[in-house]
Design an enzyme around this catalytic site. Sequence first.
Site, PDB file in Angstrom:
ATOM      1  N   ALA A  36       0.862  -1.202   0.000  1.00 22.50           N
ATOM      2  CA  ALA A  36       0.000   0.000   0.000  1.00 22.50           C
ATOM      3  C   ALA A  36       0.890   1.241   0.000  1.00 22.50           C
ATOM      4  CB  ALA A  36      -0.968   0.000   1.184  1.00 22.50           C
ATOM      5  N   LEU A  37       1.779   1.259  -0.961  1.00 24.17           N
ATOM      6  CA  LEU A  37       2.874   2.239  -0.946  1.00 24.17           C
ATOM      7  C   LEU A  37       2.377   3.654  -1.252  1.00 24.17           C
ATOM      8  CD1 LEU A  37       5.621   0.190  -2.819  1.00 24.17           C
ATOM      9  CD2 LEU A  37       5.109   0.244  -0.377  1.00 24.17           C
ATOM     10  N   HIS A  41       7.051   5.847   1.271  1.00 28.02           N
ATOM     11  CA  HIS A  41       7.872   4.670   0.934  1.00 28.02           C
ATOM     12  C   HIS A  41       8.843   5.013  -0.201  1.00 28.02           C
ATOM     13  CE1 HIS A  41       4.118   2.707   2.566  1.00 28.02           C
ATOM     14  NE2 HIS A  41       5.042   2.082   3.261  1.00 28.02           N
ATOM     15  N   GLY A 151      11.097   4.594   7.972  1.00 30.57           N
ATOM     16  CA  GLY A 151      10.581   5.950   8.129  1.00 30.57           C
ATOM     17  C   GLY A 151      10.572   6.372   9.590  1.00 30.57           C
ATOM     18  N   LYS A 153       8.399   8.197  10.809  1.00 30.72           N
ATOM     19  CA  LYS A 153       7.016   8.305  11.281  1.00 30.72           C
ATOM     20  C   LYS A 153       6.744   7.231  12.346  1.00 30.72           C
ATOM     21  CE  LYS A 153       2.485   7.395   9.866  1.00 30.72           C
ATOM     22  NZ  LYS A 153       2.542   6.070  10.248  1.00 30.72           N
ATOM     23  N   ASP A 154       7.282   6.042  12.104  1.00 27.92           N
ATOM     24  CA  ASP A 154       7.159   4.959  13.097  1.00 27.92           C
ATOM     25  C   ASP A 154       8.396   5.037  13.994  1.00 27.92           C
ATOM     26  OD1 ASP A 154       4.705   3.465  12.149  1.00 27.92           O
ATOM     27  OD2 ASP A 154       5.886   3.540  10.317  1.00 27.92           O
ATOM     28  N   LEU A 188       2.113  11.058   5.890  1.00 32.42           N
ATOM     29  CA  LEU A 188       1.610  10.035   4.964  1.00 32.42           C
ATOM     30  C   LEU A 188       1.599   8.691   5.682  1.00 32.42           C
ATOM     31  CD1 LEU A 188       3.321  10.938   1.562  1.00 32.42           C
ATOM     32  CD2 LEU A 188       1.159  11.750   2.537  1.00 32.42           C
ATOM     33  N   SER A 189       0.527   7.929   5.450  1.00 32.19           N
ATOM     34  CA  SER A 189       0.385   6.612   6.067  1.00 32.19           C
ATOM     35  C   SER A 189      -0.544   5.779   5.198  1.00 32.19           C
ATOM     36  CB  SER A 189      -0.232   6.760   7.468  1.00 32.19           C
ATOM     37  OG  SER A 189      -0.718   5.501   7.910  1.00 32.19           O
ATOM     38  N   SER A 190      -0.271   4.486   5.126  1.00 31.93           N
ATOM     39  CA  SER A 190      -1.163   3.604   4.361  1.00 31.93           C
ATOM     40  C   SER A 190      -2.558   3.603   4.971  1.00 31.93           C
ATOM     41  CB  SER A 190      -0.613   2.178   4.345  1.00 31.93           C
ATOM     42  OG  SER A 190       0.701   2.189   3.856  1.00 31.93           O
TER      43      SER A 190
HETATM   44  O1  PAF Z   1       6.758  -0.205   8.917  1.00 33.47           O
HETATM   45  C1  PAF Z   1       6.271  -1.204   8.353  1.00 33.47           C
HETATM   46  O2  PAF Z   1       5.712  -1.116   7.253  1.00 33.47           O
HETATM   47  C2  PAF Z   1       6.357  -2.547   9.038  1.00 33.47           C
HETATM   48  O3  PAF Z   1       6.213  -2.440  10.411  1.00 33.47           O
HETATM   49  C3  PAF Z   1       7.650  -3.319   8.675  1.00 33.47           C
HETATM   50  C4  PAF Z   1       8.889  -2.599   9.172  1.00 33.47           C
HETATM   51  C5  PAF Z   1       7.730  -3.515   7.175  1.00 33.47           C
HETATM   52  C6  PAF Z   1       7.623  -4.704   9.342  1.00 33.47           C
HETATM   53  O4  PAF Z   1       6.530  -5.443   8.932  1.00 33.47           O
END
Ligand code: PAF
Length: 287
Positions: A36-37, A41, A151, A153-154, A188-190
């Site tokens: 879901a880029l 990403h 990212g 963001k996380d 931005l987030s999926s």
């Molecule tokens: O950030 C993400 O999309 C996910 O947590 C990751 C790092 C791909 C692990 O599944």
Amino acid sequence: MQTIRTLEALRSGIAEFRDAENGGGAAIALVPTMGALHAGHIALIEAAKRPGRKVVASIFVNPKQFGPNEDLSRYPRKETADLAMLKAAGCDLVWLPPVEAMYPADFATNISVSGISDGLDGAARPGHFDGVATVVAKLFNQVRPDLALFGEKDFQQLAVIRRMVADLDFGIEIQGVPTQRDDDGLALSSRNVYLDAEQRAAAVALPRALGVAAKAITRGDDPETALDAARDTLTAAGFAVDYVELVDAETLTPGSDARRERRLLAAARLGNTRLIDNLAVLPAEDA
Ligand code: PAF
């Protein structure tokens, strides 16, 4: 761009990239994703691209990081569009492991990075960071990259992965990439696709409340007052607040030392959609 779905093919693709005698000799940069880029990403892919490097992206919606009441089944899956975006961005190889290859029936290992995984999102989503650490360790062992990009963001996820890589001597460089935002500031987030028009309009309160609080703390206002004001702003905008906290940027412990880089982190729900965001609070002399 190669699209690969078996571990055997992945290993030979990576070996070819690394084979200096046959014109390879590249370093490998890995961008792990759940698909879901979006432009966030693609910023990771762009940051990964350098002469002498091959860029590998993985797409795997990891069931182990979703809680029983979370959105695994409705998590957006857009493989065709994702592959087109990765190709256009200059990715060299995409690793799409089937779930049975990642977690065969007898899979029994769990990686738990204690302390840094426990508060904030870890408290709100029990087991989430074990699932992240376990899948990322597995992806690292499959791809064996020199560098992996995540990212900011996380932010807690990034801190957990840095700790795991240091503790387990993975020997992989971890690069954090700044959060990409929409024009109004929403990260931005999926998961933003879950927001209806009214929620999307309200969502901008999240980066705005963090921005106001970060400025207030930087200029020396009482952090607790600034955090309370951010929580109130979010509640008034229709959010159910999970947390708004100020933490040390490295350890994620409560951030009372203004001489160190701190991070303001928040998670809040609009309807069924949980949004997270964070901002740096620089030490007074750097601000
Ligand atoms: O950030 C993400 O999309 C996910 O947590 C990751 C790092 C791909 C692990 O599944």
